[in-house]
Scaffold this motif. Sequence first.
Motif, PDB file in Angstrom:
ATOM      1  N   CYS A 184       0.833  -1.119   0.012  1.00 38.07           N
ATOM      2  CA  CYS A 184       0.079  -0.018  -0.075  1.00 38.07           C
ATOM      3  C   CYS A 184       0.956   1.264  -0.151  1.00 38.07           C
ATOM      4  O   CYS A 184       1.916   1.379   0.560  1.00 38.07           O
ATOM      5  CB  CYS A 184      -1.014   0.072   1.306  1.00 38.07           C
ATOM      6  N   CYS A 185       0.383   2.235  -0.802  1.00 43.77           N
ATOM      7  CA  CYS A 185       1.376   3.434  -1.004  1.00 43.77           C
ATOM      8  C   CYS A 185       1.265   4.142   0.418  1.00 43.77           C
ATOM      9  O   CYS A 185       2.299   4.902   0.734  1.00 43.77           O
ATOM     10  CB  CYS A 185       0.444   4.292  -2.245  1.00 43.77           C
ATOM     11  N   HIS A 186       0.228   4.150   1.151  1.00 40.29           N
ATOM     12  CA  HIS A 186       0.144   4.909   2.408  1.00 40.29           C
ATOM     13  C   HIS A 186       1.396   4.332   3.334  1.00 40.29           C
ATOM     14  O   HIS A 186       1.809   5.296   4.064  1.00 40.29           O
ATOM     15  CB  HIS A 186      -1.148   4.878   3.065  1.00 40.29           C
ATOM     16  N   ALA A 230      -5.899   5.389  -3.628  1.00 39.06           N
ATOM     17  CA  ALA A 230      -4.614   5.071  -3.251  1.00 39.06           C
ATOM     18  C   ALA A 230      -4.127   3.985  -4.205  1.00 39.06           C
ATOM     19  O   ALA A 230      -4.971   3.477  -5.161  1.00 39.06           O
ATOM     20  CB  ALA A 230      -4.983   4.184  -1.919  1.00 39.06           C
TER      21      ALA A 230
END
Length: 259
Positions: A184-186, A230
Amino acid sequence: MQSNVRSAIVPRRATRSRDTAPRVVVISPDVAASVEWATRLHKACAPRFVVRAWGDQLAYEYLRRASGVLALLDSPGPEPTDALVQRIRSLRLLAPVTVSVATRVDSAALLAAGAVNVLRRNTSENVIAARIEADLRWLRRGPAPGDDGSGPHLGPDERPGPLRPYRSQSLLLEILLGAQGSLCCHDVRWLLGEASRPMSLRALRARIERLAPHLARHGLECRRSVRWGADTFTLHALNGNTTVPTGAEVNETAELLPA
């Protein structure tokens, strides 16, 4: 104490023995407050540790590569549970995480995010030290993150040191190669950003794009998918099959970064 904070993590050809190498890396958005707390823990005979700021590249590399080392996320002041959850999810890309908090939080949410343990900073230093020791004993029961378990068990100073060229890119490459499934980019943006501000999505995309030639040399590509605002990143073989590299392949591919 302040000098130890700066010098205890030694890159490449380290001279520290396994017994004196740090076993706990305290990661904090407020280093001064964490050093004061860590000094009290030291007097309670806590395991050997160092305190580093959130985003410290050398500390991140040590956590990623060393075996049996715990990341202790220290939150000296009030911080929303959602923010702590994101920090835990990010640090777990490098090592197992225990979190210490100064205020009431939703401990169940932090544990669900992947924390090994949740400590209250106002607890007796002797009790906190004992709990950290228990966490370290638990860690010694399994392989370190990114370790496929096929090689000999190495201490923190016996493993390869941080890569010399393009240190930030080397760490990102290892995170990509070591991810089990989609990333996940977050989680990556918070890990590589500042304590109060994650890296921008545009900057992360650009950095991953710059890694494409190094991945291609091993027949890999990183595919990006966008959903619900996202990005998720997944490694695939160039022939289209998803691949999950072993720990040895992670180190071998990372060494391809140019000098």
